[in-house]
Design a protein around this motif. Structure first.
Motif, PDB file in Angstrom:
ATOM      1  N   ALA A 145     -34.674 -38.370   5.039  1.00 45.04           N
ATOM      2  CA  ALA A 145     -33.977 -37.459   3.934  1.00 45.04           C
ATOM      3  C   ALA A 145     -34.949 -36.462   3.898  1.00 45.04           C
ATOM      4  O   ALA A 145     -36.200 -36.492   3.994  1.00 45.04           O
ATOM      5  N   LEU A 153     -31.087 -39.780  -4.058  1.00 46.68           N
ATOM      6  CA  LEU A 153     -31.215 -40.885  -3.325  1.00 46.68           C
ATOM      7  C   LEU A 153     -31.761 -42.144  -4.337  1.00 46.68           C
ATOM      8  O   LEU A 153     -31.485 -43.119  -4.088  1.00 46.68           O
ATOM      9  N   ILE A 191     -24.381 -42.919   0.095  1.00 47.85           N
ATOM     10  CA  ILE A 191     -25.484 -42.061   0.458  1.00 47.85           C
ATOM     11  C   ILE A 191     -24.871 -40.783   1.315  1.00 47.85           C
ATOM     12  O   ILE A 191     -25.042 -39.931   1.107  1.00 47.85           O
ATOM     13  N   THR A 195     -24.483 -37.106  -0.584  1.00 47.88           N
ATOM     14  CA  THR A 195     -25.410 -36.136   0.173  1.00 47.88           C
ATOM     15  C   THR A 195     -24.816 -34.914   1.015  1.00 47.88           C
ATOM     16  O   THR A 195     -25.438 -34.291   1.738  1.00 47.88           O
TER      17      THR A 195
END
Length: 206
Positions: A145, A153, A191, A195
């Motif tokens: 990431a 996160l 996730i 994102t």
């Protein structure tokens, strides 16, 4: 692979009873794999050398894992000790457990039926006194990431009870997460969605 948690022994336990002058002593322990099971059996043999028999059985894995079973009559008539011990372990729903029953012969023969009841019954009594805890099934996720996504996160990880097994802070943040197997798919989806696809988590395959 099973995803559901299962109970395992919290601590080692011993329980004893006398049947027609023979002493039957059950020893139960947490043994996560066959090597640990065999080591526990050997330790009981070593510490209790005067017993006539050390009959045993183990489930060195999840409760339904037929590849992780073992048993021995250790000189008792075939089928009168190891199998009844194993049957009690399987009936308990426990995983990662070994039972050794040490017998001090008292001079009175019990017969095959009597032996089955004695070995199985001794383990049943011991199991009823055993403290247990839950064994979670954990999976590994590989993740990479940008630093700008880390606050979001970390919030997702905290919410799901997930933690880092290892993490490296380089140009990107990368590492391996330990995740409860039951929430693996939903966490990967969250996730990805939260994102907008910038962070992708992939299961680690051995």
């Amino acid at each position: 692979m099973a995803h559901s948690p299962y109970p395992i022994p919290e601590a080692t336990l011993s329980w004893e009873q006398e049947i027609k002058k023979s002493r039957f002593i059950a020893h139960l322990a947490h043994t996560p794999d066959p090597g640990a099971a065999k080591a526990f059996i050997a330790s009981i043999r070593e510490s209790d050398q005067n017993a006539a028999h050390h009959c045993w059985a183990f489930i060195a894995g999840a409760p339904g894992d037929s590849q992780a079973l073992g048993f021995s009559d250790d000189g008792e008539p075939s089928g009168t000790a190891g199998k009844p011990i194993l049957a009690q372990l399987q009936g308990s729903g426990l995983g990662e457990i070994t039972a050794v029953v040490s017998r001090y012969f008292g001079g009175i023969k019990l017969g095959t039926g009597g032996l089955v009841r004695a070995y199985g019954g001794t383990v049943a009594h011991a199991l009823s006194r055993l403290d247990t805890r839950e064994r979670l099934i954990m999976e590994r996720l590989s993740l990479r990431a940008e630093y700008s996504d880390m606050a979001l996160l970390e919030g997702l990880l905290t919410q799901s009870g997930t933690h880092w097994e290892r993490v490296d802070y380089g140009v990107l943040v990368s590492g391996v997460l330990l995740v409860d197997a039951r929430s693996l798919d939903s966490l990967c989806q969250q996730i990805r969605d939260r994102t907008q696809g910038r962070v992708v988590a992939r299961p680690v395959t051995d």
